[in-house]
Write a protein that holds these residues in place. Structure first.
Motif, PDB file in Angstrom:
ATOM      1  N   VAL A  61       0.868  -1.179   0.000  1.00 14.68           N
ATOM      2  CA  VAL A  61       0.000   0.000   0.000  1.00 14.68           C
ATOM      3  C   VAL A  61       0.902   1.226   0.000  1.00 14.68           C
ATOM      4  O   VAL A  61       1.729   1.397   0.906  1.00 14.68           O
ATOM      5  CB  VAL A  61      -0.932   0.015   1.219  1.00 14.68           C
ATOM      6  N   VAL A  62       0.782   2.061  -1.030  1.00 15.42           N
ATOM      7  CA  VAL A  62       1.672   3.201  -1.191  1.00 15.42           C
ATOM      8  C   VAL A  62       0.881   4.425  -1.627  1.00 15.42           C
ATOM      9  O   VAL A  62      -0.233   4.308  -2.158  1.00 15.42           O
ATOM     10  CB  VAL A  62       2.772   2.912  -2.243  1.00 15.42           C
ATOM     11  N   ASP A  63       1.467   5.588  -1.408  1.00 13.02           N
ATOM     12  CA  ASP A  63       0.912   6.833  -1.925  1.00 13.02           C
ATOM     13  C   ASP A  63       1.568   7.113  -3.275  1.00 13.02           C
ATOM     14  O   ASP A  63       2.796   7.223  -3.375  1.00 13.02           O
ATOM     15  CB  ASP A  63       1.170   7.989  -0.959  1.00 13.02           C
ATOM     16  N   ALA A  64       0.753   7.213  -4.305  1.00 12.72           N
ATOM     17  CA  ALA A  64       1.255   7.384  -5.665  1.00 12.72           C
ATOM     18  C   ALA A  64       0.731   8.684  -6.260  1.00 12.72           C
ATOM     19  O   ALA A  64      -0.298   9.223  -5.834  1.00 12.72           O
ATOM     20  CB  ALA A  64       0.824   6.198  -6.533  1.00 12.72           C
ATOM     21  N   LYS A  65       1.432   9.166  -7.271  1.00 14.91           N
ATOM     22  CA  LYS A  65       1.028  10.389  -7.967  1.00 14.91           C
ATOM     23  C   LYS A  65       0.279  10.014  -9.240  1.00 14.91           C
ATOM     24  O   LYS A  65       0.782   9.247 -10.060  1.00 14.91           O
ATOM     25  CB  LYS A  65       2.264  11.223  -8.309  1.00 14.91           C
ATOM     26  N   PHE A  66      -0.929  10.561  -9.389  1.00 10.71           N
ATOM     27  CA  PHE A  66      -1.723  10.303 -10.590  1.00 10.71           C
ATOM     28  C   PHE A  66      -1.111  11.095 -11.735  1.00 10.71           C
ATOM     29  O   PHE A  66      -1.141  12.323 -11.756  1.00 10.71           O
ATOM     30  CB  PHE A  66      -3.178  10.704 -10.346  1.00 10.71           C
ATOM     31  N   THR A  67      -0.565  10.359 -12.711  1.00 10.15           N
ATOM     32  CA  THR A  67       0.189  10.981 -13.792  1.00 10.15           C
ATOM     33  C   THR A  67      -0.686  11.372 -14.972  1.00 10.15           C
ATOM     34  O   THR A  67      -0.619  12.501 -15.470  1.00 10.15           O
ATOM     35  CB  THR A  67       1.302  10.033 -14.274  1.00 10.15           C
ATOM     36  N   ARG A  68      -1.514  10.420 -15.424  1.00 13.37           N
ATOM     37  CA  ARG A  68      -2.355  10.706 -16.593  1.00 13.37           C
ATOM     38  C   ARG A  68      -3.435   9.639 -16.704  1.00 13.37           C
ATOM     39  O   ARG A  68      -3.315   8.548 -16.146  1.00 13.37           O
ATOM     40  CB  ARG A  68      -1.518  10.723 -17.876  1.00 13.37           C
ATOM     41  N   GLN A  69      -4.484   9.958 -17.458  1.00 15.33           N
ATOM     42  CA  GLN A  69      -5.540   8.990 -17.700  1.00 15.33           C
ATOM     43  C   GLN A  69      -5.088   7.994 -18.769  1.00 15.33           C
ATOM     44  O   GLN A  69      -4.308   8.317 -19.661  1.00 15.33           O
ATOM     45  CB  GLN A  69      -6.826   9.699 -18.141  1.00 15.33           C
ATOM     46  N   TRP A  70      -5.580   6.807 -18.657  1.00 15.30           N
ATOM     47  CA  TRP A  70      -5.302   5.751 -19.640  1.00 15.30           C
ATOM     48  C   TRP A  70      -6.549   5.526 -20.486  1.00 15.30           C
ATOM     49  O   TRP A  70      -6.549   5.746 -21.681  1.00 15.30           O
ATOM     50  CB  TRP A  70      -4.867   4.487 -18.913  1.00 15.30           C
ATOM     51  N   VAL A  71      -7.615   5.078 -19.842  1.00  9.73           N
ATOM     52  CA  VAL A  71      -8.934   5.029 -20.468  1.00  9.73           C
ATOM     53  C   VAL A  71      -9.789   6.024 -19.711  1.00  9.73           C
ATOM     54  O   VAL A  71     -10.000   5.874 -18.501  1.00  9.73           O
ATOM     55  CB  VAL A  71      -9.560   3.619 -20.410  1.00  9.73           C
ATOM     56  N   ALA A  72     -10.257   7.048 -20.402  1.00 10.50           N
ATOM     57  CA  ALA A  72     -10.918   8.183 -19.755  1.00 10.50           C
ATOM     58  C   ALA A  72     -11.988   7.733 -18.769  1.00 10.50           C
ATOM     59  O   ALA A  72     -12.917   6.998 -19.123  1.00 10.50           O
ATOM     60  CB  ALA A  72     -11.527   9.098 -20.811  1.00 10.50           C
ATOM     61  N   GLY A  73     -11.830   8.172 -17.521  1.00 13.95           N
ATOM     62  CA  GLY A  73     -12.811   7.883 -16.483  1.00 13.95           C
ATOM     63  C   GLY A  73     -12.759   6.479 -15.923  1.00 13.95           C
ATOM     64  O   GLY A  73     -13.474   6.169 -14.951  1.00 13.95           O
ATOM     65  N   ARG A  74     -11.912   5.608 -16.479  1.00  6.64           N
ATOM     66  CA  ARG A  74     -11.897   4.212 -16.040  1.00  6.64           C
ATOM     67  C   ARG A  74     -10.552   3.767 -15.472  1.00  6.64           C
ATOM     68  O   ARG A  74     -10.506   3.009 -14.506  1.00  6.64           O
ATOM     69  CB  ARG A  74     -12.283   3.296 -17.211  1.00  6.64           C
ATOM     70  N   SER A  75      -9.464   4.216 -16.067  1.00 11.48           N
ATOM     71  CA  SER A  75      -8.148   3.784 -15.595  1.00 11.48           C
ATOM     72  C   SER A  75      -7.137   4.883 -15.873  1.00 11.48           C
ATOM     73  O   SER A  75      -7.356   5.772 -16.689  1.00 11.48           O
ATOM     74  CB  SER A  75      -7.721   2.477 -16.277  1.00 11.48           C
ATOM     75  N   GLY A  76      -6.021   4.802 -15.172  1.00 10.40           N
ATOM     76  CA  GLY A  76      -4.984   5.809 -15.338  1.00 10.40           C
ATOM     77  C   GLY A  76      -3.628   5.280 -14.938  1.00 10.40           C
ATOM     78  O   GLY A  76      -3.502   4.164 -14.433  1.00 10.40           O
TER      79      GLY A  76
END
Length: 332
Positions: free
Chosen positions: A44-59
């Motif tokens: 379990v880690v704190d991560a930085k959201f970099t970019r979307q992969w599938v809009a609204g579903r994954s990144g």
């Protein structure tokens, strides 16, 4: 080790940890954990959201060590550049040929604390079976219980059995088992069904798996073959019936690379780690010189050599030699 016919052997090697499950004095499962710094499943880690992969579903998120992971599902309202607490559900992998596959992550529960995830030693302890840690100054208990033969099978992808063989091919989509041999189709399929089940457990193979049995026209024969597979399959998975072309698909939850995926990813790394294991067990004195192929020399990291020197009490040097095959390192 006549007094240890059932349970796990564990060895904390240089660059990798190893575990061997013995059942009735026979090798039942091998596990390898490389010291590559990748986040383990369950971390379990704190991560930085970099970019979307599938809009609204994954990144894509960036983990604290700088590696990327695929985050799915995507929390609503998560803005690029913000931090999100995630749990690693499948460790990163390196496919044959060096192609990297990102780790997979999910949003962590709100009350989840940070943790590194269980290492190999913790996982085998959690099995509830006896665990015996062995050391380089002792006899080679791993070798005595079939470790080297099992590793050779995983590296080559070839598993021979009485009357036939299995060829395991790793693809980005699935692990494929091809059954071959001179026996009549039904007899060959029956023997292969047992060997496939044992191999899946022995080498920690999960995810999408396909088995190409000999073609069996009779439905009763196909049912008999799957019954044999079920009798010997101890891992949690689901399977299809064998179709009229002899194909059966198996699906199990994948949380880490299998032993063949680890051992077929980079031959030079394998050779370097094998040589370190041999060198740690070497009973010589004085300075130690490792004569290796240049590609292997590049994989012998300074920290590994320092650890080898610490464990053996001997100064260590490396001599790259182009006339030595990758698997032919020498200890002098």
């Amino acid at each position: 080790m006549a007094d240890f016919a059932n349970g796990w052997l564990y060895e904390a090697g240089i660059g990798e940890s190893r575990a061997l499950l013995i059942e009735n004095d026979e090798p039942a499962q091998i596990r390898i954990e490389r010291s590559d710094g990748r986040a383990r499943a369950g971390a379990v880690v704190d991560a930085k959201f970099t970019r979307q992969w599938v809009a609204g579903r994954s990144g894509i998120v960036t983990l604290p060590d700088g590696q990327e992971a695929l985050l799915q599902p995507l929390p609503k309202g998560l803005a690029e550049g913000s931090m999100v607490r995630v749990v690693i559900v499948r460790a990163a992998m390196t496919e044959r040929g060096g192609q990297a596959k990102r780790a997979k992550a999910q949003p962590a529960d709100a009350d989840s604390g940070l943790c590194e995830g269980p290492d190999l030693l913790a996982e085998i302890h959690a099995s509830g079976l006896p665990v015996k840690q062995v050391h380089a100054h002792e006899a080679d208990y791993f070798g005595q219980h079939g470790w080297h033969e099992a590793v050779e099978q995983a590296e080559s992808g070839r598993i021979d059995f009485e009357g036939g063989s299995l060829l395991v091919s790793l693809t980005p989509a699935m692990a494929l088992f091809d059954v071959d041999g001179p026996l009549a189709s039904f007899e060959l399929a029956k023997r292969a069904a047992k060997e496939v089940a044992l191999a899946l457990v022995r080498f920690d193979i999960s995810g999408n798996i396909g088995v190409d049995f000999p073609t069996l026209q009779a439905k009763a024969e196909r049912a008999a073959v799957t019954a044999i597979f079920d009798d010997h399959m101890t891992a949690n998975c689901e399977r299809t019936a064998i179709n009229g072309f002899g194909f059966m698909q198996i699906v199990g939850r994948k949380v880490r690379p299998s032993v063949p995926e680890i051992l077929q990813a980079n031959r030079s790394v394998n050779a370097a780690l094998k040589l370190l294991r041999q060198a740690e067990r070497d009973r010589g004195t004085g300075a130690m010189r490792l004569e290796v192929h240049p590609a292997v020399a590049n994989k012998l990291q300074p920290s590994m050599l320092e650890e080898l020197a610490r464990r053996t009490g001997r100064p260590v040097s490396v001599e790259p030699r182009g006339d030595i095959p990758i698997d032919g390192g020498l200890i002098g």
